[in-house]
Design an enzyme around this catalytic site. Structure first.
Site, mmCIF file in Angstrom:
data_model
loop_
_atom_site.group_PDB
_atom_site.id
_atom_site.type_symbol
_atom_site.label_atom_id
_atom_site.label_comp_id
_atom_site.label_asym_id
_atom_site.label_seq_id
_atom_site.Cartn_x
_atom_site.Cartn_y
_atom_site.Cartn_z
ATOM 1 N NE ARG A 1 -20.249 0.670 -2.745
ATOM 2 C CZ ARG A 1 -18.975 0.952 -3.016
ATOM 3 N NH1 ARG A 1 -18.124 1.200 -2.035
ATOM 4 N NH2 ARG A 1 -18.546 0.973 -4.258
ATOM 5 C CG ASP B 1 -17.467 4.056 2.433
ATOM 6 O OD1 ASP B 1 -16.633 3.254 2.810
ATOM 7 O OD2 ASP B 1 -17.197 4.988 1.643
ATOM 8 N NE ARG C 1 -4.071 1.442 2.298
ATOM 9 C CZ ARG C 1 -4.699 1.850 3.376
ATOM 10 N NH1 ARG C 1 -4.450 1.308 4.532
ATOM 11 N NH2 ARG C 1 -5.577 2.806 3.305
ATOM 12 C CG HIS D 1 -13.249 5.268 0.955
ATOM 13 N ND1 HIS D 1 -14.552 4.909 0.734
ATOM 14 C CD2 HIS D 1 -12.563 4.858 -0.135
ATOM 15 C CE1 HIS D 1 -14.644 4.314 -0.436
ATOM 16 N NE2 HIS D 1 -13.447 4.262 -0.980
HETATM 17 P P1 6V0 Z 1 -8.557 4.085 -14.240
HETATM 18 O O1 6V0 Z 1 -9.648 3.636 -15.163
HETATM 19 O O2 6V0 Z 1 -7.226 3.406 -14.275
HETATM 20 O O3 6V0 Z 1 -8.363 5.661 -14.486
HETATM 21 C C1 6V0 Z 1 -7.305 6.392 -13.975
HETATM 22 C C2 6V0 Z 1 -6.939 7.436 -15.020
HETATM 23 O O4 6V0 Z 1 -5.921 8.275 -14.480
HETATM 24 C C3 6V0 Z 1 -6.375 6.828 -16.314
HETATM 25 O O5 6V0 Z 1 -7.148 7.258 -17.419
HETATM 26 C C4 6V0 Z 1 -4.953 7.360 -16.364
HETATM 27 O O6 6V0 Z 1 -4.501 7.638 -17.689
HETATM 28 C C5 6V0 Z 1 -5.070 8.637 -15.552
HETATM 29 N N1 6V0 Z 1 -3.784 9.111 -15.049
HETATM 30 C C6 6V0 Z 1 -2.786 8.384 -14.480
HETATM 31 N N2 6V0 Z 1 -1.750 9.202 -14.195
HETATM 32 C C7 6V0 Z 1 -2.110 10.449 -14.574
HETATM 33 C C8 6V0 Z 1 -1.465 11.709 -14.520
HETATM 34 N N3 6V0 Z 1 -0.229 11.847 -14.007
HETATM 35 N N4 6V0 Z 1 -2.114 12.774 -15.008
HETATM 36 C C9 6V0 Z 1 -3.351 12.654 -15.524
HETATM 37 N N5 6V0 Z 1 -4.028 11.486 -15.595
HETATM 38 C C10 6V0 Z 1 -3.395 10.398 -15.128
HETATM 39 O O7 6V0 Z 1 -9.056 4.004 -12.727
HETATM 40 P P2 6V0 Z 1 -10.560 4.211 -12.196
HETATM 41 O O8 6V0 Z 1 -11.168 5.334 -12.954
HETATM 42 O O9 6V0 Z 1 -11.266 2.915 -12.130
HETATM 43 O O10 6V0 Z 1 -10.277 4.679 -10.687
HETATM 44 C C11 6V0 Z 1 -9.706 5.941 -10.427
HETATM 45 C C12 6V0 Z 1 -9.417 6.114 -8.944
HETATM 46 O O11 6V0 Z 1 -10.648 6.258 -8.217
HETATM 47 C C13 6V0 Z 1 -8.693 4.930 -8.297
HETATM 48 O O12 6V0 Z 1 -7.699 5.439 -7.417
HETATM 49 C C14 6V0 Z 1 -9.796 4.236 -7.518
HETATM 50 O O13 6V0 Z 1 -9.287 3.487 -6.434
HETATM 51 C C15 6V0 Z 1 -10.581 5.443 -7.062
HETATM 52 N N6 6V0 Z 1 -11.950 5.168 -6.593
HETATM 53 C C16 6V0 Z 1 -12.358 5.834 -5.483
HETATM 54 C C17 6V0 Z 1 -13.622 5.647 -4.955
HETATM 55 C C18 6V0 Z 1 -14.033 6.392 -3.716
HETATM 56 O O14 6V0 Z 1 -15.103 6.128 -3.131
HETATM 57 N N7 6V0 Z 1 -13.239 7.346 -3.254
HETATM 58 C C19 6V0 Z 1 -14.539 4.768 -5.597
HETATM 59 C C20 6V0 Z 1 -14.140 4.143 -6.741
HETATM 60 C C21 6V0 Z 1 -12.804 4.265 -7.298
#
Ligand code: 6V0
Length: 333
Positions: free
Chosen positions: A168, A165, A105, A192
């Site tokens: 949900r 959360d 982590r 969270h």
């Molecule tokens: P994903 O589909 O991998 O999207 C992440 C995006 O970030 C990608 O399109 C990457 O290209 C982009 N990215 C990476 N580095 C950079 C950078 N330096 N500059 C600009 N863009 C960049 O992931 P997903 O959309 O599924 O999840 C995104 C994040 O949300 C993750 O950290 C999840 O863990 C988090 N979530 C948080 C939740 C909450 O309740 N807080 C809930 C769901 C997901």
């Protein structure tokens, strides 16, 4: 020949009718679910998307723009350059690295810290008066990092925290009680994810507190049911990820709901990740962000609600504050 004939004396737009601009950084599953909910709910006049992958980003922008005939009018922009976000009222950060198999982590956090340096500094420079809303995980530590890197006052830096959360939790309680989730009030607070704390005494249905309306032996039974529901809340994110690979729709609605409360100055209460030192017995030397029920408006976090916590709930909250603080010390920020 012009399609429209100008009319005389068109009044210039009044400064009070200025446009609302929202930027979303990270056009992945979560960022795009948020973007599309913002559009359908008519929350912004201008929506700017930023991602590190230019082709995918342009594809997502065009795909959304092609829905213009079915949506309220919103100007949709996208670029890898943060200049596109200039003058935002709200910046939502969903970018982040995905965990590599076997990665700790802390190692994931180190990578996200580097990514957040690239994101937060230009975002803050381009929109010095914006509210910043962090969604990327681990959301509480990344909200702290965003606060540090932006130099913004803490009331303008918020993490989506346990808002999801809690929704949900409300859904599962509503399902159990066969009522509409909108009539169920219930808060999860703290970190969270796995160690979030369910506030039993906050649960009410149609304004009636659930636990205090029951007699003693019913309470024991209901507490068991509630504990099962709390565990199901924690499990549910893992279940969705196991089944479809990621979560998107619920976080999309949950973040848009926060955007509405903030930008439309709704003064609604949401459990969100906020600068928590000094609240609920969290010591002053613990500079951490974790979720507490807060009143949200155009100024960001306006105040923190004083809900009743049992001794056990307070202990768990303080333990989370210690864990987050130790992790931040290891990061050296
Ligand atoms: P994903 O589909 O991998 O999207 C992440 C995006 O970030 C990608 O399109 C990457 O290209 C982009 N990215 C990476 N580095 C950079 C950078 N330096 N500059 C600009 N863009 C960049 O992931 P997903 O959309 O599924 O999840 C995104 C994040 O949300 C993750 O950290 C999840 O863990 C988090 N979530 C948080 C939740 C909450 O309740 N807080 C809930 C769901 C997901």
């Amino acid at each position: 020949r012009a399609f429209f004939r100008p009319i005389q004396q068109v009044a210039p737009p009044s400064p009070s009718k200025r446009r609302t601009k929202i930027s979303v950084v990270g056009a992945g599953n979560v960022g795009m679910a948020i973007a599309q909910t913002i559009l359908t709910q008519d929350l912004a006049d201008v929506l700017a998307l930023v991602d590190a992958k230019p082709d995918m980003l342009r594809g997502e922008m065009l795909d959304l723009q092609h829905a213009a005939a079915f949506l309220p009018r919103t100007k949709i922009l996208a670029s890898t350059d943060y200049a596109v976000t200039a003058g935002s009222d709200l910046c939502i950060i969903t970018a982040g690295a995905r965990q590599i198999a076997g990665e700790s982590r802390l190692a994931l956090l180190q990578r996200n810290l580097a990514i957040f340096r690239d994101i937060v500094v230009p975002l803050a420079r381009n929109s010095p008066d914006a509210l910043l809303l962090v969604v990327s995980n681990p959301v509480d530590v990344l909200t702290y990092i965003t606060w540090k890197l932006s130099g913004f006052p803490p009331n303008r830096v918020i993490g989506s925290g346990t808002n999801l959360d809690s929704s949900r939790f409300r859904f599962l309680l509503a399902d159990h009680l066969e009522v509409n989730a909108q009539d169920v009030q219930a808060y999860m607070v703290g970190e969270h994810g796995d160690s979030s704390v369910a506030l039993w005494s906050s649960i009410s249905v149609g304004g009636v507190p659930v636990l205090s309306s029951l007699d003693k032996h019913q309470i024991a039974y209901e507490e068991e049911v509630l504990e099962r529901i709390r565990k199901a809340v924690v499990e549910s994110a893992y279940e969705v990820i196991r089944l479809k690979g990621y979560t998107s729709w619920a976080i999309g609605y949950s973040v848009s709901n926060l955007a509405r409360s903030l930008l439309r100055d709704q003064h609604r209460i949401h459990p969100v990740s906020l600068f928590a030192k000094g609240f609920y017995g969290i010591p002053d030397d613990r500079e951490v962000f974790l979720s507490l029920p807060a009143r949200l408006g155009r100024g960001g976090v306006l105040s923190v609600a004083n809900v009743h916590l049992t001794e056990e709930e307070s202990i768990r909250l303080r333990r989370s504050a210690d864990t987050l603080w130790e992790m931040q010390q290891q990061l050296g920020i």
